[in-house]
Write a protein that holds these residues in place. Structure first.
Motif, PDB file in Angstrom:
ATOM      1  N   ASP A 143       0.858  -1.183   0.000  1.00 16.77           N
ATOM      2  CA  ASP A 143       0.000   0.000   0.000  1.00 16.77           C
ATOM      3  C   ASP A 143       0.893   1.232   0.000  1.00 16.77           C
ATOM      4  O   ASP A 143       1.474   1.592   1.028  1.00 16.77           O
ATOM      5  CB  ASP A 143      -0.913  -0.031   1.233  1.00 16.77           C
ATOM      6  N   GLU A 176      -1.346   5.840  -6.422  1.00 15.94           N
ATOM      7  CA  GLU A 176      -1.715   4.893  -5.375  1.00 15.94           C
ATOM      8  C   GLU A 176      -1.488   3.473  -5.872  1.00 15.94           C
ATOM      9  O   GLU A 176      -1.921   3.117  -6.979  1.00 15.94           O
ATOM     10  CB  GLU A 176      -3.170   5.089  -4.953  1.00 15.94           C
ATOM     11  N   CYS A 183      -2.062  -0.534  -5.147  1.00 14.25           N
ATOM     12  CA  CYS A 183      -2.964  -1.437  -4.426  1.00 14.25           C
ATOM     13  C   CYS A 183      -2.177  -2.580  -3.794  1.00 14.25           C
ATOM     14  O   CYS A 183      -1.308  -3.171  -4.443  1.00 14.25           O
ATOM     15  CB  CYS A 183      -3.995  -1.999  -5.406  1.00 14.25           C
ATOM     16  N   LYS A 190      -8.345  -1.934  -2.132  1.00 14.65           N
ATOM     17  CA  LYS A 190      -8.687  -0.518  -2.007  1.00 14.65           C
ATOM     18  C   LYS A 190     -10.163  -0.308  -2.321  1.00 14.65           C
ATOM     19  O   LYS A 190     -10.739  -1.012  -3.148  1.00 14.65           O
ATOM     20  CB  LYS A 190      -7.850   0.341  -2.964  1.00 14.65           C
ATOM     21  N   THR A 200      -7.656   2.047   2.054  1.00 13.36           N
ATOM     22  CA  THR A 200      -7.053   0.717   1.947  1.00 13.36           C
ATOM     23  C   THR A 200      -7.563  -0.149   3.090  1.00 13.36           C
ATOM     24  O   THR A 200      -7.577   0.286   4.249  1.00 13.36           O
ATOM     25  CB  THR A 200      -5.522   0.802   2.004  1.00 13.36           C
TER      26      THR A 200
END
Length: 248
Positions: free
Chosen positions: A196, A207, A209, A232, A245
């Protein structure tokens, strides 16, 4: 629009197979069970950012699709470096809720997929065929200037974990030139790094995952895993995007 993102399932055809000692199907099932329990009723779709399979088998893709049937959501997927993309597409298209991820639109957002897989290597690469498909999807959008997010498998900026940054997206100049064609790029979403991560890359939110099987320990240069898995949840609306998350 509210979606969940999963990534890096690394499934096998056989129940007895393991990756780094992990039963990847069992861990995948844990993640999907938690997602069903906590979030499925409020979601519009499930997004998958690659590495569905570890052994590139038809049976692994069948196992993936059959488990997701009970979620009751459309599933949009793109391939990772461990996937056999033609076989994945051939297998998954038999399930009406499984669709290759190309373009999703709402009144406020445009989500586009970009293929970063270079067959035969773990590294990411944006080829000219991928560029052309991306541009075609952008040209077909209702309002290309709306807020946009791009989904790909490989991370296009270093996350600070040498093991993963050694096989990130390679031709990043080509990638960023392509991203400059989006008038209002807000977000990049990827998988591949088994963790993450949230960072800014050239002023754009990036971002990563977490994987559904295990995480690579942050900062490691060796094969060092963390016994954790997650997904997510993302919301896209006129105000922007929000992400959360969930670790299992």
């Amino acid at each position: 629009m509210r979606v969940a993102q999963i990534s890096d399932c690394h499934l096998f055809a056989e129940d007895s197979a393991r990756l780094m000692g992990y039963d990847t199907y069992r861990e995948f099932d844990k993640v999907i069970s938690e997602l069903e329990r906590r979030h499925a009723a409020e979601l519009d779709a499930l997004l998958v950012t690659g590495d569905i399979s570890q052994d590139e088998s038809r049976a692994s893709y069948d196992r993936f699709a059959r488990r997701l049937q009970s979620v009751g959501l459309p599933v949009y997927w793109l391939p990772g470096n461990h996937d056999a993309a033609p076989l994945a597409e051939q297998t998954l298209r038999q399930y009406e809720w499984m669709r290759p991820l190309t373009r999703l639109e709402t009144d406020d957002w445009l989500l586009l997929a970009l293929d970063s897989v270079q067959p035969g290597t773990d590294d990411g690469h944006i080829g000219e065929a991928a560029v052309e498909r991306f541009r075609q999807q952008l040209a077909a959008a209702d309002k290309p200037a709306k807020r946009s997010a791009v989904l790909l498998h490989h991370h296009p900026a270093a996350v600070g974990t040498p093991l993963l940054d050694s096989c990130m997206l390679r031709n990043t100049d080509r990638f960023w030139d392509l991203m400059a064609e989006l008038p209002n790029l807000q977000l990049l979403l990827c998988g591949h790094a088994h963790g993450d991560y949230r960072l800014q890359a050239r002023g754009v939110a990036l971002e990563v995952c977490p994987a559904t099987c295990f995480q690579w320990r942050k900062g490691t240069a060796a094969l060092d895993t963390q016994d954790a898995r997650g997904y997510k949840v993302l919301a896209f609306d006129a105000a922007g995007f929000r992400s959360m998350t969930v670790m299992v």
